[in-house]
Design a protein around this motif. Structure first.
Motif, PDB file in Angstrom:
ATOM      1  N   ASN A 149       1.275  -3.684   7.398  1.00 36.84           N
ATOM      2  CA  ASN A 149       1.551  -2.359   8.340  1.00 36.84           C
ATOM      3  C   ASN A 149       3.085  -1.872   8.978  1.00 36.84           C
ATOM      4  O   ASN A 149       3.172  -0.970   9.560  1.00 36.84           O
ATOM      5  CB  ASN A 149       0.266  -2.491   9.332  1.00 36.84           C
ATOM      6  N   ASP A 150       4.327  -3.048   7.575  1.00 38.29           N
ATOM      7  CA  ASP A 150       5.062  -2.435   8.097  1.00 38.29           C
ATOM      8  C   ASP A 150       6.150  -1.434   6.923  1.00 38.29           C
ATOM      9  O   ASP A 150       5.317  -1.498   5.398  1.00 38.29           O
ATOM     10  CB  ASP A 150       6.115  -3.453   8.533  1.00 38.29           C
ATOM     11  N   GLU A 153       0.500  -1.303   0.013  1.00 33.67           N
ATOM     12  CA  GLU A 153      -0.138   0.522  -0.044  1.00 33.67           C
ATOM     13  C   GLU A 153       0.578   1.642   0.033  1.00 33.67           C
ATOM     14  O   GLU A 153       1.901   0.943   0.675  1.00 33.67           O
ATOM     15  CB  GLU A 153      -0.720  -0.080   1.244  1.00 33.67           C
ATOM     16  N   LEU A 154       0.194   2.091  -0.966  1.00 33.89           N
ATOM     17  CA  LEU A 154       1.184   3.167  -1.244  1.00 33.89           C
ATOM     18  C   LEU A 154       0.372   4.623  -0.167  1.00 33.89           C
ATOM     19  O   LEU A 154      -0.444   4.804  -0.051  1.00 33.89           O
ATOM     20  CB  LEU A 154       1.498   3.573  -2.030  1.00 33.89           C
ATOM     21  N   ILE A 155       1.445   5.134   0.749  1.00 29.92           N
ATOM     22  CA  ILE A 155       0.105   6.415   1.662  1.00 29.92           C
ATOM     23  C   ILE A 155       0.654   7.516   1.601  1.00 29.92           C
ATOM     24  O   ILE A 155       2.172   7.465   2.012  1.00 29.92           O
ATOM     25  CB  ILE A 155       0.392   5.582   2.908  1.00 29.92           C
ATOM     26  N   THR A 156       0.103   8.157   1.566  1.00 33.75           N
ATOM     27  CA  THR A 156       0.641   9.915   1.203  1.00 33.75           C
ATOM     28  C   THR A 156       1.032  10.554   3.013  1.00 33.75           C
ATOM     29  O   THR A 156      -0.127  10.055   3.376  1.00 33.75           O
ATOM     30  CB  THR A 156      -0.528  11.094   0.781  1.00 33.75           C
ATOM     31  N   LEU A 191       4.774   6.799   1.697  1.00 33.39           N
ATOM     32  CA  LEU A 191       5.660   5.040   2.602  1.00 33.39           C
ATOM     33  C   LEU A 191       4.295   4.159   2.201  1.00 33.39           C
ATOM     34  O   LEU A 191       3.189   4.314   1.913  1.00 33.39           O
ATOM     35  CB  LEU A 191       4.970   5.454   4.201  1.00 33.39           C
ATOM     36  N   LEU A 192       5.531   3.355   1.629  1.00 29.11           N
ATOM     37  CA  LEU A 192       5.048   1.894   1.351  1.00 29.11           C
ATOM     38  C   LEU A 192       5.316   1.452   2.469  1.00 29.11           C
ATOM     39  O   LEU A 192       6.361   0.900   2.799  1.00 29.11           O
ATOM     40  CB  LEU A 192       6.526   1.748   0.052  1.00 29.11           C
ATOM     41  N   LYS A 193       3.938   0.318   2.437  1.00 30.15           N
ATOM     42  CA  LYS A 193       3.597  -0.369   3.635  1.00 30.15           C
ATOM     43  C   LYS A 193       3.488  -1.478   2.875  1.00 30.15           C
ATOM     44  O   LYS A 193       2.731  -1.833   2.155  1.00 30.15           O
ATOM     45  CB  LYS A 193       2.743   0.289   4.336  1.00 30.15           C
TER      46      LYS A 193
END
Length: 73
Positions: free
Chosen positions: A63-64, A2-5, A58-60
């Motif tokens: 959840n890491d 998951e790519l998170i802004t 962030l690439l998770k």
């Protein structure tokens, strides 16, 4: 994955903390001073960021954090 802004202070801290965790066992990695890294990615301390469009990601996985990206225009 998951790519998170990055949009919260917690995520910003994860962004800055990532390389210290990721490279901790790499003998050739010289860790930058953390306070300098916080300033580098802060518009309040880095005048360039006040002039440029920018975003942290962030690439998770599970959840890491497994990667990070800083985009600047």
């Amino acid at each position: 994955m998951e790519l998170i802004t990055v949009s919260t202070e917690r995520e910003r801290k994860e962004f800055i903390r990532f390389p210290y965790h990721h490279y901790r066992n790499e003998s050739r990695w010289i860790a930058p001073i953390r306070s300098e890294q916080r300033k580098l990615f802060s518009p309040a301390h880095n005048p360039t960021l006040r002039k440029c469009a920018h975003q942290m990601f962030l690439l998770k996985k599970n959840n890491d954090v497994i990667g990070r990206l800083f985009a600047v225009i």
